[in-house]
Design a protein around this motif. Structure first.
Motif, mmCIF file in Angstrom:
data_model
loop_
_atom_site.group_PDB
_atom_site.id
_atom_site.type_symbol
_atom_site.label_atom_id
_atom_site.label_comp_id
_atom_site.label_asym_id
_atom_site.label_seq_id
_atom_site.Cartn_x
_atom_site.Cartn_y
_atom_site.Cartn_z
ATOM 1 N N SER B 383 0.954 -1.253 -0.088
ATOM 2 C CA SER B 383 -0.128 0.137 -0.083
ATOM 3 C C SER B 383 0.926 1.330 -0.147
ATOM 4 O O SER B 383 0.718 1.992 -0.626
ATOM 5 N N LEU B 384 1.842 1.060 0.636
ATOM 6 C CA LEU B 384 2.870 2.174 0.683
ATOM 7 C C LEU B 384 3.626 2.426 -0.571
ATOM 8 O O LEU B 384 3.619 3.637 -1.333
ATOM 9 N N THR B 385 4.197 1.353 -0.903
ATOM 10 C CA THR B 385 5.057 1.492 -1.971
ATOM 11 C C THR B 385 4.574 0.362 -3.098
ATOM 12 O O THR B 385 5.029 -0.498 -2.948
ATOM 13 N N PRO B 386 3.560 0.883 -3.803
ATOM 14 C CA PRO B 386 2.897 -0.210 -4.878
ATOM 15 C C PRO B 386 3.737 -0.929 -5.741
ATOM 16 O O PRO B 386 3.860 -1.742 -6.245
ATOM 17 N N LYS B 398 17.640 0.447 -6.142
ATOM 18 C CA LYS B 398 16.564 1.011 -6.852
ATOM 19 C C LYS B 398 15.591 1.886 -6.420
ATOM 20 O O LYS B 398 14.997 2.736 -7.003
ATOM 21 N N LEU B 399 15.766 2.046 -5.067
ATOM 22 C CA LEU B 399 14.767 2.905 -4.106
ATOM 23 C C LEU B 399 15.409 4.281 -4.242
ATOM 24 O O LEU B 399 16.611 4.551 -3.972
ATOM 25 N N SER B 400 14.752 5.505 -4.204
ATOM 26 C CA SER B 400 15.378 6.716 -4.077
ATOM 27 C C SER B 400 15.250 7.302 -2.707
ATOM 28 O O SER B 400 14.800 6.606 -1.723
ATOM 29 N N THR B 401 15.456 8.408 -2.296
ATOM 30 C CA THR B 401 15.706 8.784 -0.734
ATOM 31 C C THR B 401 14.460 9.224 -0.196
ATOM 32 O O THR B 401 14.038 8.956 0.669
ATOM 33 N N ASP B 403 11.409 7.805 -1.284
ATOM 34 C CA ASP B 403 11.119 6.677 -1.102
ATOM 35 C C ASP B 403 11.598 5.924 0.221
ATOM 36 O O ASP B 403 10.845 5.527 0.942
ATOM 37 N N LEU B 404 12.965 6.134 0.258
ATOM 38 C CA LEU B 404 13.649 5.754 1.318
ATOM 39 C C LEU B 404 12.972 6.537 2.714
ATOM 40 O O LEU B 404 12.506 5.784 3.561
ATOM 41 N N ASN B 405 12.679 7.936 2.571
ATOM 42 C CA ASN B 405 12.535 8.455 3.741
ATOM 43 C C ASN B 405 10.818 8.046 3.809
ATOM 44 O O ASN B 405 10.705 7.868 5.122
ATOM 45 N N ALA B 406 10.127 8.136 2.735
ATOM 46 C CA ALA B 406 8.862 7.806 3.120
ATOM 47 C C ALA B 406 8.813 6.304 3.676
ATOM 48 O O ALA B 406 7.903 6.165 4.597
ATOM 49 N N LEU B 407 9.556 5.496 3.057
ATOM 50 C CA LEU B 407 9.644 4.159 3.667
ATOM 51 C C LEU B 407 10.052 4.267 5.147
ATOM 52 O O LEU B 407 9.303 3.483 6.027
ATOM 53 N N ILE B 408 10.967 5.044 5.477
ATOM 54 C CA ILE B 408 11.445 5.093 6.819
ATOM 55 C C ILE B 408 10.418 5.718 7.928
ATOM 56 O O ILE B 408 9.955 5.143 8.811
ATOM 57 N N ALA B 409 9.720 6.737 7.058
ATOM 58 C CA ALA B 409 8.673 7.364 8.070
ATOM 59 C C ALA B 409 7.768 6.392 8.049
ATOM 60 O O ALA B 409 7.145 6.180 9.359
ATOM 61 N N HIS B 410 7.216 5.805 6.966
ATOM 62 C CA HIS B 410 6.124 4.495 7.005
ATOM 63 C C HIS B 410 6.588 3.616 8.042
ATOM 64 O O HIS B 410 5.864 3.269 8.902
ATOM 65 N N ALA B 411 7.788 3.258 8.047
ATOM 66 C CA ALA B 411 8.423 2.435 9.066
ATOM 67 C C ALA B 411 8.394 2.839 10.325
ATOM 68 O O ALA B 411 7.927 2.343 11.215
ATOM 69 N N HIS B 412 8.599 4.299 10.491
ATOM 70 C CA HIS B 412 8.120 4.749 11.965
ATOM 71 C C HIS B 412 7.115 4.804 12.383
ATOM 72 O O HIS B 412 6.736 4.342 13.338
ATOM 73 N N ARG B 413 6.323 5.174 11.520
ATOM 74 C CA ARG B 413 4.889 5.133 11.619
ATOM 75 C C ARG B 413 4.470 3.800 11.939
ATOM 76 O O ARG B 413 3.641 3.755 12.906
ATOM 77 N N ARG B 414 4.754 2.976 11.365
ATOM 78 C CA ARG B 414 4.470 1.757 11.558
ATOM 79 C C ARG B 414 4.922 1.166 12.738
ATOM 80 O O ARG B 414 4.241 0.233 13.569
ATOM 81 N N ILE B 415 6.490 1.466 13.158
ATOM 82 C CA ILE B 415 6.713 1.133 14.398
ATOM 83 C C ILE B 415 5.833 1.795 15.340
ATOM 84 O O ILE B 415 5.788 0.920 16.480
ATOM 85 N N ASP B 416 5.630 3.190 15.378
ATOM 86 C CA ASP B 416 4.815 3.473 16.424
ATOM 87 C C ASP B 416 3.583 2.638 16.432
ATOM 88 O O ASP B 416 3.087 2.447 17.703
ATOM 89 N N GLN B 417 2.820 2.468 15.265
ATOM 90 C CA GLN B 417 1.417 2.045 15.384
ATOM 91 C C GLN B 417 2.093 0.558 16.148
ATOM 92 O O GLN B 417 0.967 0.014 16.759
#
Lengths: 75, 759
Positions: B383-386, B398-401, B403-417
């Motif tokens: 859902s995040l990175t289709p 292959k991933l940009s920064t 994406d990476l940041n989003a991924l990390i933020a998603h990851a952080h958010r995910r982590i918080d969640q």
């Protein structure tokens, strides 16, 4: 035993006769000598003689029946 | 006149004396009559006492029988009298009752013994199914019962009687076996009624063959039963073992499958490999799952089958236990053990399988959760990175920064969640945990209960098995001990039997010997008796012959003797005749010749005859020396004596004066009596008059009866007696001599007669 009686009689008679005669004699003697020829001594003498003779005769005849007892003096 | 007076005097004297006597008698009679009333009174009193005594005795005898018996015993005719008065005595109450009692007593003892023995035997007989056999063996039974009672001090222990009185020793052993068997049977519990009856009658004797047959039969039966039982057990055991093994195998397989499956699942979960591997893994997993399910099913079916088999085995075991044969016990025990083991194994395996299953369930749940999470994550990531594909590990360049940041933020958010979820999950998890714990506890409790139940069951089963085993061991031990004791008892019994046999042998031997000796003695005595009889007969014959010989000899001797005797008798007779002749030599006045020579001759001729000797010695001395006067001379003498005696008739001891003599002479002269008068047969008092006596004597003399004359003359008393004394002695002498000589001649005649033999 049967003769004894006869013998006794003989003796007896003889004895009596003798005695009587003797008595008579002694009577006569006495009569003559002492009693003055009375007859009583003669009869006395004869009586004496007879009596003696009789007594003797009787004794002789009795002699078998005479019991000679002995006096036993108690000590 | 004098004579008359004298006679009168005498007569009066005599009469007065007579009258005095009469008056005395009369007086006595008066006295007696005067006293008769007193005497009659005494007599009456005596009679009364006697009657009273007799009456009292009778009455008391009627009342008291003993007294009656005593009286009858002691007094001679009292029986008759008492019988007459009272009737016969009733004696039935006395002795017979006592006798009856005495006779009753010993039989009662016997009966009691018999009864007790019978009761014992009856007690032992539970249900006699063989009454026929009991009949002929009743006597033996009783006898043996008595013997047992005597031999073995009466106790409650069953003892077997000495069967040797009736059967040989072989039977004893059989009976011993029988007894052993009986007792074994008893201890092994009753199988059949007949057998129970047999066991319950140890006193009953069976024949050897019967016993052996029975034993064989029983053994056979047992063997058959055991064989069948064992067969069945084996079958069921085998089947159940197979089934159990199968089940266990299946379970194991299932376990294996489950574990494999879980392992594979775990592997699949853990390892992240290439897709192909994964798919292969998943395929393997599926296969493993399929495998697992199949194996689980198979295991279940196998388990069911095993259970069935075990149940059947159990039933078989129960049935076999119900049969109750000792020999089968170990089999049963073994089977039970096996069963238990199998059950235990099965349960273990089942529990293992269950645990594996639960683990598998957990793992499956875990895998599901993980899969779900992974999918969720995947979905989130997608859902995040289709554009990112699933396999994001290879996408490093292959991933940009952004994406990476989003991924990390998603990851952080995910982590918080996730943290929040985690916390939530933690709390929920706590609650869930508690609930689950509770559930688990409950389940655990259930499982625990179940496990405890199964464990207790197992333990119980084990304990029971243990107990059974121990029981079996104990039983064996007891059996062995019992066998030893029985063996000991058997040994003791054999010893006892041997002793009894010995004693009996001795007794029998003694008896036989005694009988033999008695018979022998009898025979001997008979033989001796016979010989003795023969001997006696022979002796008797010999004696008889000898006696006859002796008799003949004696006859001859006696003949000789008789002749001798005859000669002697003849001589004696001659001498006696000579003696008699000498008597005749007496002349009228002189006595006979002295009899000396003749007597000597007689004495010489009769030396051996005491009688004749005595007689010859009885001859008076006078006659021997002087001789005797003849009767005629005596007669003549008497006549002269008579007159003399008459003349002295009155003279005696008391009357012997000369005057008496004179009187006596006069009496003799004047008294005239008969010259001869017949003497009366009895002299009365008036016949004692001397004159009468003399006339009697004279008569007798005239008629030749010197003896009577002498007797009559002997009655003279007094002087007359003295006068005739001489004559009397002579007469006596003559009479004596004549008597002796007549006796001698009679004797000589008798002897002569005796010795002369009739032609």
């Amino acid at each position: 035993m049967a003769d004894e009686l006869g013998r006794k009689w003989d003796r007896c008679l003889a004895d009596t006769a003798l005695k009587t005669a003797t008595g008579v004699g002694i009577g006569i003697v006495f009569s003559v000598l002492f009693f003055k020829r009375r007859t009583w001594p003669v009869s006395f003498g004869s009586g004496l003689g007879l009596g003696m003779g009789y007594s003797n005769c009787q004794h002789d005849f009795r002699s078998p029946y005479l019991i000679h007892g002995h006096v036993v003096k108690d000590q | 006149m004098l004579r008359v007076c004298l006679r009168g005097v005498k007569a009066t004297a005599q009469k007065s004396s007579g009258r005095i006597r009469l008056t005395n008698v009369q007086q006595c009679r008066v006295y007696t009559t005067g006293e008769s009333s007193g005497a009659s009174r005494v007599v009456a009193a005596g009679l009364l006492t006697v009657t009273g005594g007799i009456g009292g005795t009778i009455i008391y005898a009627k009342w008291d029988h003993k007294f009656r018996a005593a009286v009858e015993k002691n007094v001679p005719y009292s029986e008759w009298l008492l019988g007459l008065a009272l009737g016969p005595a009733s004696q039935d109450a006395g002795l017979p009752i006592r006798k009856q009692m005495e006779s009753i007593q010993p039989p009662s003892m016997m009966e009691k013994q018999m009864r007790t023995s019978k009761a014992k035997s009856e007690k032992k007989l539970k249900e006699t199914t063989e009454p026929a056999l009991s009949q002929p063996t009743q006597n033996i039974q009783e006898a043996s019962a008595e013997a047992t009672q005597i031999i073995s001090a009466i106790s409650e222990v069953q003892s077997i009687p000495a069967p040797c009185d009736t059967e040989p020793a072989a039977a004893a052993e059989d009976c011993k076996e029988c007894s052993d068997h009986n007792i074994a049977l008893e201890t092994a519990a009753v199988l059949q009624e007949t057998e129970s009856a047999g066991a319950a009658e140890p006193l009953r004797e069976r024949s050897a063959e019967e016993v052996a047959a029975r034993l064989a039969q029983q053994n056979q039966d047992e063997k058959d039963i055991i064989a069948s039982l064992s067969a069945r057990l084996d079958d069921s055991l085998a089947s159940s073992a197979k089934a159990t093994l199968q089940a266990i195998g299946a379970q194991e397989a299932a376990l294996q499958a489950i574990t494999q499956h879980t392992h594979k699942l775990k592997e699949a979960m853990e390892t992240e490999g290439p897709t192909e591997e994964k798919s292969t893994q998943w395929k393997d997993l599926e296969a493993a799952l399929a495998d697992r399910t199949t194996s689980v099913n198979v295991a279940k079916t196998a388990l069911v089958k095993a259970n069935e088999a075990l149940d059947s085995l159990k039933s078989v075991i129960d049935k076999s236990r119900g049969l109750k044969i000792t020999a089968a016990r170990p089999l049963i025990l073994a089977a039970e053990e096996n069963l238990h083991k199998m059950v235990v194994d099965l349960d273990k395996v089942v529990s293992k399988v269950q645990s594996a299953e639960s683990e598998a369930k957990i793992v499956a749940q875990y895998t599901e959760l993980v899969n779900e999470a992974k999918q969720q994550f995947q979905r989130e990531v997608s859902s995040l990175t289709p554009e990112i594909q699933a396999n994001w590990k290879g996408l490093t360049g292959k991933l940009s920064t952004d994406d990476l940041n989003a991924l990390i933020a998603h990851a952080h958010r995910r982590i918080d969640q996730l943290n929040r979820e985690l916390a939530e999950q933690r709390v929920r998890g706590q609650i869930h945990m508690e609930a689950a714990l509770e559930q688990q506890r409950a389940e655990d409790q259930k499982a625990l209960d179940k496990a405890v139940g199964t464990a207790t069951q197992h333990v119980k089963e084990e304990a029971r098995l243990e107990q059974e085993r121990k029981l079996a061991d104990l039983r064996e031990v007891i059996e062995a001990e019992m066998r030893t004791q029985l063996r000991r008892q058997a040994a003791a019994h054999t010893d006892h039997v041997r002793d009894v046999l010995k004693v009996q042998e001795q007794e029998l031997r003694a008896e036989a010997e005694q009988e033999l000796s008695s018979k022998l003695l009898e025979q001997e005595t008979r033989y001796r008796q016979l010989t003795q009889e023969q001997l006696d007969d022979f002796t008797l014959d010999m004696n008889a012959a000898y006696a006859r010989l002796k008799g003949v000899e004696e006859a001859i001797d006696s003949h000789v003797e008789a002749e001798e005797e005859a000669r002697k008798a003849h001589r004696l007779w001659l001498s006696v005749e000579a003696l008699t002749y000498t008597l005749k030599t007496a002349s009228a006045e002189s006595p006979s010749m002295p009899l000396e020579d003749a007597a000597e001759a007689v004495r010489a001729s009769c030396v051996d005859s005491d009688f004749a000797l005595a007689l010859t010695s009885a001859l008076p001395e006078e006659s021997l020396k002087r001789g005797v006067y003849s009767e005629a001379s005596l007669r003549a003498r008497f006549n002269s004596l008579r007159s003399l005696a008459r003349r002295v008739a009155l003279i005696d001891e008391s009357h012997n004066t000369l005057y008496q003599y004179f009187l006596s002479y006069v009496q003799a002269a004047l008294l005239f009596e008969k010259q001869q008068e017949v003497p009366p047969t009895q002299l009365r008092s008036e016949d004692l008059d001397p004159f009468k006596l003399l006339s009697y004597a004279s008569y007798c003399l005239e008629h030749g009866d010197l003896e009577l004359a002498a007797k009559l003359v002997n009655q003279l008393r007094g002087e007359a007696r003295r006068v005739v004394e001489d004559w009397l002695t002579e007469a006596r002498l003559t009479l004596e001599t004549r008597q002796v000589i007549s006796l001698l001649s009679a004797y000589a005649n008798a002897v002569g007669l005796g010795t002369t033999q009739a032609p």
